[in-house]
Design a protein around this motif. Sequence first.
Motif, mmCIF file in Angstrom:
data_model
loop_
_atom_site.group_PDB
_atom_site.id
_atom_site.type_symbol
_atom_site.label_atom_id
_atom_site.label_comp_id
_atom_site.label_asym_id
_atom_site.label_seq_id
_atom_site.Cartn_x
_atom_site.Cartn_y
_atom_site.Cartn_z
ATOM 1 N N ASN A 108 -45.081 5.592 -18.852
ATOM 2 C CA ASN A 108 -45.006 4.949 -20.164
ATOM 3 C C ASN A 108 -44.628 5.532 -21.545
ATOM 4 O O ASN A 108 -44.855 4.947 -22.621
ATOM 5 C CB ASN A 108 -46.376 3.936 -20.473
ATOM 6 N N TYR A 109 -44.969 7.056 -21.423
ATOM 7 C CA TYR A 109 -44.787 7.764 -22.500
ATOM 8 C C TYR A 109 -43.564 7.513 -23.373
ATOM 9 O O TYR A 109 -43.687 7.258 -24.539
ATOM 10 C CB TYR A 109 -45.082 9.186 -22.194
ATOM 11 N N ARG A 110 -42.446 7.108 -22.624
ATOM 12 C CA ARG A 110 -41.254 6.947 -23.709
ATOM 13 C C ARG A 110 -41.276 5.711 -24.203
ATOM 14 O O ARG A 110 -40.917 5.543 -25.422
ATOM 15 C CB ARG A 110 -39.922 7.202 -22.554
ATOM 16 N N ALA A 111 -41.861 4.797 -23.314
ATOM 17 C CA ALA A 111 -41.666 3.319 -23.872
ATOM 18 C C ALA A 111 -42.801 3.286 -25.218
ATOM 19 O O ALA A 111 -42.608 2.586 -26.246
ATOM 20 C CB ALA A 111 -42.439 2.188 -22.702
ATOM 21 N N TYR A 112 -44.045 4.281 -25.075
ATOM 22 C CA TYR A 112 -44.789 4.098 -26.075
ATOM 23 C C TYR A 112 -44.202 4.660 -27.573
ATOM 24 O O TYR A 112 -44.204 3.890 -28.453
ATOM 25 C CB TYR A 112 -45.970 4.968 -25.899
ATOM 26 N N PHE A 113 -43.484 5.799 -27.395
ATOM 27 C CA PHE A 113 -42.749 6.229 -28.451
ATOM 28 C C PHE A 113 -41.486 5.400 -29.020
ATOM 29 O O PHE A 113 -41.095 5.350 -30.183
ATOM 30 C CB PHE A 113 -42.386 7.781 -28.256
ATOM 31 N N GLU A 114 -40.941 4.866 -28.134
ATOM 32 C CA GLU A 114 -40.116 3.945 -28.542
ATOM 33 C C GLU A 114 -40.406 2.543 -29.309
ATOM 34 O O GLU A 114 -39.963 2.296 -30.317
ATOM 35 C CB GLU A 114 -39.210 3.022 -27.130
ATOM 36 N N THR A 115 -41.764 2.305 -28.874
ATOM 37 C CA THR A 115 -42.267 1.161 -29.655
ATOM 38 C C THR A 115 -42.723 1.719 -31.004
ATOM 39 O O THR A 115 -42.425 1.085 -32.024
ATOM 40 C CB THR A 115 -43.524 0.805 -28.862
ATOM 41 N N ILE A 116 -43.265 2.905 -31.216
ATOM 42 C CA ILE A 116 -43.621 3.495 -32.368
ATOM 43 C C ILE A 116 -42.350 3.455 -33.242
ATOM 44 O O ILE A 116 -42.264 3.122 -34.635
ATOM 45 C CB ILE A 116 -43.998 4.926 -32.302
ATOM 46 N N ALA A 117 -41.087 4.192 -32.814
ATOM 47 C CA ALA A 117 -40.057 4.178 -33.391
ATOM 48 C C ALA A 117 -39.291 2.872 -33.859
ATOM 49 O O ALA A 117 -38.838 2.728 -34.961
ATOM 50 C CB ALA A 117 -38.908 4.899 -32.605
ATOM 51 N N ARG A 118 -39.608 1.778 -33.298
ATOM 52 C CA ARG A 118 -39.282 0.354 -33.519
ATOM 53 C C ARG A 118 -39.770 -0.128 -34.448
ATOM 54 O O ARG A 118 -39.338 -0.837 -35.363
ATOM 55 C CB ARG A 118 -39.221 -0.476 -32.158
ATOM 56 N N GLN A 126 -56.384 -7.220 -33.540
ATOM 57 C CA GLN A 126 -55.804 -8.201 -32.678
ATOM 58 C C GLN A 126 -56.003 -7.517 -31.241
ATOM 59 O O GLN A 126 -56.133 -6.457 -30.960
ATOM 60 C CB GLN A 126 -53.946 -8.085 -32.848
ATOM 61 N N LEU A 127 -56.339 -8.594 -30.362
ATOM 62 C CA LEU A 127 -56.479 -8.478 -28.813
ATOM 63 C C LEU A 127 -55.014 -8.205 -28.345
ATOM 64 O O LEU A 127 -54.538 -9.239 -28.036
ATOM 65 C CB LEU A 127 -57.409 -9.270 -28.224
ATOM 66 N N GLU A 128 -54.548 -7.026 -28.218
ATOM 67 C CA GLU A 128 -52.974 -6.931 -27.831
ATOM 68 C C GLU A 128 -52.771 -5.642 -27.362
ATOM 69 O O GLU A 128 -53.550 -4.493 -27.512
ATOM 70 C CB GLU A 128 -52.244 -7.169 -29.093
ATOM 71 N N ASP A 129 -51.776 -5.651 -26.324
ATOM 72 C CA ASP A 129 -51.084 -4.438 -25.742
ATOM 73 C C ASP A 129 -50.059 -3.748 -26.804
ATOM 74 O O ASP A 129 -49.608 -4.484 -27.452
ATOM 75 C CB ASP A 129 -50.513 -4.706 -24.584
ATOM 76 N N TYR A 130 -50.008 -2.511 -26.718
ATOM 77 C CA TYR A 130 -49.164 -1.843 -27.679
ATOM 78 C C TYR A 130 -47.873 -2.189 -27.591
ATOM 79 O O TYR A 130 -46.863 -2.306 -28.334
ATOM 80 C CB TYR A 130 -49.316 -0.403 -27.733
ATOM 81 N N ARG A 131 -47.439 -2.459 -26.297
ATOM 82 C CA ARG A 131 -46.004 -2.862 -25.983
ATOM 83 C C ARG A 131 -45.493 -4.110 -26.645
ATOM 84 O O ARG A 131 -44.225 -4.408 -26.693
ATOM 85 C CB ARG A 131 -45.619 -3.040 -24.400
ATOM 86 N N ASP A 132 -46.408 -4.991 -27.131
ATOM 87 C CA ASP A 132 -46.084 -6.566 -27.728
ATOM 88 C C ASP A 132 -46.083 -6.426 -29.249
ATOM 89 O O ASP A 132 -46.122 -7.545 -29.685
ATOM 90 C CB ASP A 132 -47.177 -7.438 -27.219
ATOM 91 N N ILE A 133 -46.464 -5.147 -29.927
ATOM 92 C CA ILE A 133 -46.380 -4.976 -31.073
ATOM 93 C C ILE A 133 -45.125 -5.594 -31.795
ATOM 94 O O ILE A 133 -44.050 -4.938 -31.570
ATOM 95 C CB ILE A 133 -46.719 -3.598 -31.920
ATOM 96 N N GLU A 134 -45.214 -6.251 -32.947
ATOM 97 C CA GLU A 134 -43.984 -6.875 -33.654
ATOM 98 C C GLU A 134 -44.359 -6.302 -35.135
ATOM 99 O O GLU A 134 -45.484 -6.134 -35.588
ATOM 100 C CB GLU A 134 -43.770 -8.192 -33.543
ATOM 101 N N GLY A 135 -42.990 -6.214 -35.999
ATOM 102 C CA GLY A 135 -43.300 -5.805 -37.453
ATOM 103 C C GLY A 135 -42.856 -4.690 -38.051
ATOM 104 O O GLY A 135 -42.047 -3.962 -36.996
ATOM 105 N N CYS A 136 -43.107 -4.304 -39.109
ATOM 106 C CA CYS A 136 -42.578 -3.013 -39.769
ATOM 107 C C CYS A 136 -44.138 -2.520 -40.560
ATOM 108 O O CYS A 136 -44.673 -3.140 -41.246
ATOM 109 C CB CYS A 136 -41.512 -3.163 -40.688
ATOM 110 N N PHE A 137 -43.975 -1.128 -40.327
ATOM 111 C CA PHE A 137 -45.430 -0.425 -40.857
ATOM 112 C C PHE A 137 -44.966 0.774 -41.638
ATOM 113 O O PHE A 137 -44.492 1.646 -41.179
ATOM 114 C CB PHE A 137 -46.475 -0.206 -39.728
ATOM 115 N N ASP A 138 -45.521 0.979 -42.658
ATOM 116 C CA ASP A 138 -45.265 2.021 -43.472
ATOM 117 C C ASP A 138 -45.835 3.391 -42.711
ATOM 118 O O ASP A 138 -45.423 4.482 -42.764
ATOM 119 C CB ASP A 138 -45.887 1.911 -45.058
ATOM 120 N N ARG A 139 -47.183 3.063 -42.058
ATOM 121 C CA ARG A 139 -47.786 4.209 -41.426
ATOM 122 C C ARG A 139 -48.622 3.708 -40.240
ATOM 123 O O ARG A 139 -48.654 2.593 -39.885
ATOM 124 C CB ARG A 139 -48.897 4.836 -42.340
#
Length: 383
Positions: free
Chosen positions: A246-256, A219-232
């Motif tokens: 943006n470091y905090r927003a990045y890790f918030e996206t990972i955690a989400r 996907q051509l996409e910015d990391y802040r727009d990721i949706e879904g749930c991933f095992d890894r």
Amino acid sequence: MTSDHRIGPIALPDSRARRVLESLLEGSGITLNGDAPWDPQIYNPDFCNRLLRQGSLGLGESYMDGWWECEHLDELARRLVQHGLGGHARPPSDRLMYRLQAGLMNLQSKARAYMVGEAHYDLGNDLFERMLDPTMCYSCGYWKEADSLHEAQLAKLELACRKLELQPGMRVLDIGCGWGSFAQYATLHHGVSVTGITISREQAALARQRCSGLPVEIQLEDYRDIEGCFDRIVSIGMFEHVGHRNYRAYFETIARVLADDGLFLLHTIGSNNSNITVDPWIDRYIFPNGVLPSARQVADASEDLLLMEDWQNFGPDYDTTLMAWLMNFEHFWSELAERYSERTHRMFRYYLSVCAGAFRARDLQLWQVVFSRDRVYRYDAPR
């Protein structure tokens, strides 16, 4: 303005700029027009003035313009860095301006996220195919038991897969998937499915082609727009484009989007300090808006969101990787010369060489960091 190398290096005029420059170089082992393979050979009388006015930007641009040559740019860079001249990369006024700009603006906002893709990664897949190995990994290889660039990149991919404890059927997110190297490898060798995102149109097109027929979605996409749930989740060589705001927003996206029992592997170049600064030549010509994180910034941004389970540094391996890329680039340049200018040739030679020198001087690091939510992690695969 370019210079005619056929006439050989010039005798530098006795000027204040030359005396200041020679004073700065004293003790570094570097001599202007010297005999050592790392000594710069000067072809333009304005070289010293330009370097003092513009710092790192002037050094790189004057090389692209043919104002000077050096047999071993990588060793020149190592000596400059180890001599402590990195602080002269920007003139004082430019350093102040960058700090003000970085403090007032989000230089890596969503609106600006695609700039580096357009400026660098979209330059041409044919160039990168010749510079890189068949995996198309554009990040540090793992050379512990490798004898070639290809072996080192395969070892890096396998190391990441083993740290993530991949199992068949797992759903994996690859943030900054590049040309699909990890996605292709992980699906073929570990039976997972991968969603890869990139901000480069050229990368996305080639990644889809390379992963055709595999359980891979690009996907051509910015990391802040990721949706879904991933095992890894894996991110290899992308965090350098996120930026301190943006470091905090990045890790918030990972955690989400990470499953409760999931693992996240971050593979990034790292800085030895937390200063918010960039090399001006690299910023203009190679990675616009890029900035390197420090260990403290990574730890602070992930605190209370994820558990840090494992941290490995194999920064010296990037020196070897960059020099292997440089060898490929020079070997295949004749196949690229009709499409790309000699200025581009010199730009890439300079970029790969000086970065290798910076890693050799231990001014830059390469980290792989594993995070979890709250699971017990007992990674014990050999390194």
